[in-house]
Design a protein around this motif. Structure first.
Motif, mmCIF file in Angstrom:
data_model
loop_
_atom_site.group_PDB
_atom_site.id
_atom_site.type_symbol
_atom_site.label_atom_id
_atom_site.label_comp_id
_atom_site.label_asym_id
_atom_site.label_seq_id
_atom_site.Cartn_x
_atom_site.Cartn_y
_atom_site.Cartn_z
ATOM 1 N N GLY A 166 -15.133 -21.327 65.210
ATOM 2 C CA GLY A 166 -16.534 -21.684 65.258
ATOM 3 C C GLY A 166 -16.543 -23.306 65.144
ATOM 4 O O GLY A 166 -17.869 -23.681 65.776
ATOM 5 N N LEU A 167 -15.808 -24.038 64.817
ATOM 6 C CA LEU A 167 -15.839 -25.623 65.038
ATOM 7 C C LEU A 167 -15.965 -25.930 66.266
ATOM 8 O O LEU A 167 -16.537 -26.874 66.618
ATOM 9 C CB LEU A 167 -14.866 -26.056 64.144
ATOM 10 C CG LEU A 167 -14.756 -27.667 63.823
ATOM 11 C CD1 LEU A 167 -15.705 -27.825 63.014
ATOM 12 C CD2 LEU A 167 -13.236 -27.904 63.206
ATOM 13 N N ASN A 168 -15.557 -25.552 67.238
ATOM 14 C CA ASN A 168 -15.551 -25.773 68.757
ATOM 15 C C ASN A 168 -16.659 -25.149 69.530
ATOM 16 O O ASN A 168 -16.718 -24.899 70.696
ATOM 17 C CB ASN A 168 -14.188 -25.529 69.405
ATOM 18 C CG ASN A 168 -13.160 -26.293 68.697
ATOM 19 O OD1 ASN A 168 -13.327 -27.495 68.391
ATOM 20 N ND2 ASN A 168 -11.844 -25.801 68.482
ATOM 21 N N MET A 221 -14.189 -3.977 66.181
ATOM 22 C CA MET A 221 -13.956 -5.035 65.049
ATOM 23 C C MET A 221 -14.660 -4.684 63.720
ATOM 24 O O MET A 221 -15.611 -4.274 63.725
ATOM 25 C CB MET A 221 -14.173 -6.273 65.524
ATOM 26 C CG MET A 221 -13.214 -7.092 66.911
ATOM 27 S SD MET A 221 -13.799 -8.580 67.151
ATOM 28 C CE MET A 221 -13.284 -9.674 65.693
ATOM 29 N N THR A 222 -14.231 -5.161 62.587
ATOM 30 C CA THR A 222 -14.797 -4.857 61.354
ATOM 31 C C THR A 222 -15.419 -6.171 61.199
ATOM 32 O O THR A 222 -15.211 -7.330 61.749
ATOM 33 C CB THR A 222 -13.910 -4.607 60.250
ATOM 34 O OG1 THR A 222 -12.993 -5.851 60.367
ATOM 35 C CG2 THR A 222 -13.026 -3.478 60.548
ATOM 36 N N VAL A 223 -16.439 -6.024 60.234
ATOM 37 C CA VAL A 223 -17.138 -7.388 59.973
ATOM 38 C C VAL A 223 -16.132 -8.420 59.389
ATOM 39 O O VAL A 223 -16.488 -9.596 59.659
ATOM 40 C CB VAL A 223 -18.583 -7.001 58.787
ATOM 41 C CG1 VAL A 223 -18.905 -8.284 58.141
ATOM 42 C CG2 VAL A 223 -19.566 -6.212 59.475
ATOM 43 N N ALA A 251 -14.588 -10.094 62.143
ATOM 44 C CA ALA A 251 -15.427 -10.800 62.821
ATOM 45 C C ALA A 251 -15.918 -12.379 62.179
ATOM 46 O O ALA A 251 -15.752 -13.527 62.759
ATOM 47 C CB ALA A 251 -16.898 -10.394 63.044
ATOM 48 N N ILE A 252 -15.829 -12.150 60.804
ATOM 49 C CA ILE A 252 -16.292 -13.276 60.003
ATOM 50 C C ILE A 252 -14.820 -14.272 59.972
ATOM 51 O O ILE A 252 -15.147 -15.678 60.129
ATOM 52 C CB ILE A 252 -16.548 -13.014 58.582
ATOM 53 C CG1 ILE A 252 -18.003 -12.486 58.369
ATOM 54 C CG2 ILE A 252 -16.476 -14.304 57.718
ATOM 55 C CD1 ILE A 252 -18.236 -11.786 57.160
ATOM 56 N N LEU A 253 -13.850 -13.895 60.042
ATOM 57 C CA LEU A 253 -12.469 -14.447 60.227
ATOM 58 C C LEU A 253 -12.369 -15.016 61.549
ATOM 59 O O LEU A 253 -12.123 -16.472 61.797
ATOM 60 C CB LEU A 253 -11.298 -13.734 59.976
ATOM 61 C CG LEU A 253 -9.689 -14.367 60.179
ATOM 62 C CD1 LEU A 253 -9.799 -15.302 59.199
ATOM 63 C CD2 LEU A 253 -8.776 -13.356 60.142
#
Length: 207
Positions: free
Chosen positions: A108-110, A95-97, A100-102
């Motif tokens: 991330g909220l959960n 995966m690209t950075v 990953a951020i996406l």
């Protein structure tokens, strides 16, 4: 209270107060609180409740959550598996950075923590970890394999939870991955759970 504050407050109550509150709430109100709680906190509550209350709480969750709860409830009481959370973020090496951020933004909220994410292969075998700081400072086109750390401290599901707490202290960790016997990532333990274990240990020693 709003839903997330209600769930956090409920988690901090003692078991007698939790049971009294459950009996006072409607099924829809229980579902709202359960939906906002982290899975490991939900399991902690269930372990302290009588069977009729457990049945009512489980009915307020969806099928996938019930399956995860039942898995955690089957681990020995003093094991790492009994205090871990199965809600973590994992990436693949290719995966690209940017990807990953996406992913962090999407899920991330959960998740109980987003600051340390793990790297696994297609069979969920643990290969390393990467922090949000690493991602933010890296080139968006770089692959995860270029920014990850492969020297990762982990424990197995059946490790004694007091040993787990000692590892947190020894290495000054905030989160610790949990793997099965085949080194597949199955969950994480956060420092607040380790502190709870240490407090229980101190209380037992004093008694």
């Amino acid at each position: 209270l709003c839903k997330d504050e209600a769930a956090e407050t409920f988690t901090e109550m003692n078991s007698d107060m939790q049971e009294m509150l459950i009996n006072a709430l409607t099924d829809s109100e229980i579902k709202e609180v359960m939906d906002e709680m982290y899975l490991d906190d939900t399991v902690d509550v269930l372990e302290e409740m009588p069977a009729n209350v457990v049945d009512r709480l489980l009915l307020a969750t969806d099928e996938e959550t019930r399956r995860q709860i039942n898995t955690l409830l089957n681990y020995p009481e003093d094991s790492a598996g009994s205090i871990m959370n199965v809600e973590y973020i994992a990436f693949q090496k290719d995966m690209t950075v940017e990807e990953a951020i996406l992913k962090i933004r999407q899920v991330g909220l959960n998740r109980e923590t987003i600051y340390t994410c793990y790297v696994t292969d297609s069979k969920r075998k643990l290969k390393g970890y990467v922090t949000v700081k690493d991602l933010l400072l890296a080139d968006e086109g770089a692959e995860i394999r270029e920014v990850m750390e492969d020297n990762v401290i982990c424990v197995t599901t059946h490790e004694d939870k007091e040993v787990v707490a000692d590892i947190f202290q020894k290495y000054d960790l905030v989160v610790l991955p949990v793997v099965d016997q085949e080194n597949r990532l199955v969950g994480i333990i956060t420092v607040d759970d380790a502190i709870d274990v240490l407090q229980e240990e101190i209380t037992e020693d004093m008694e």
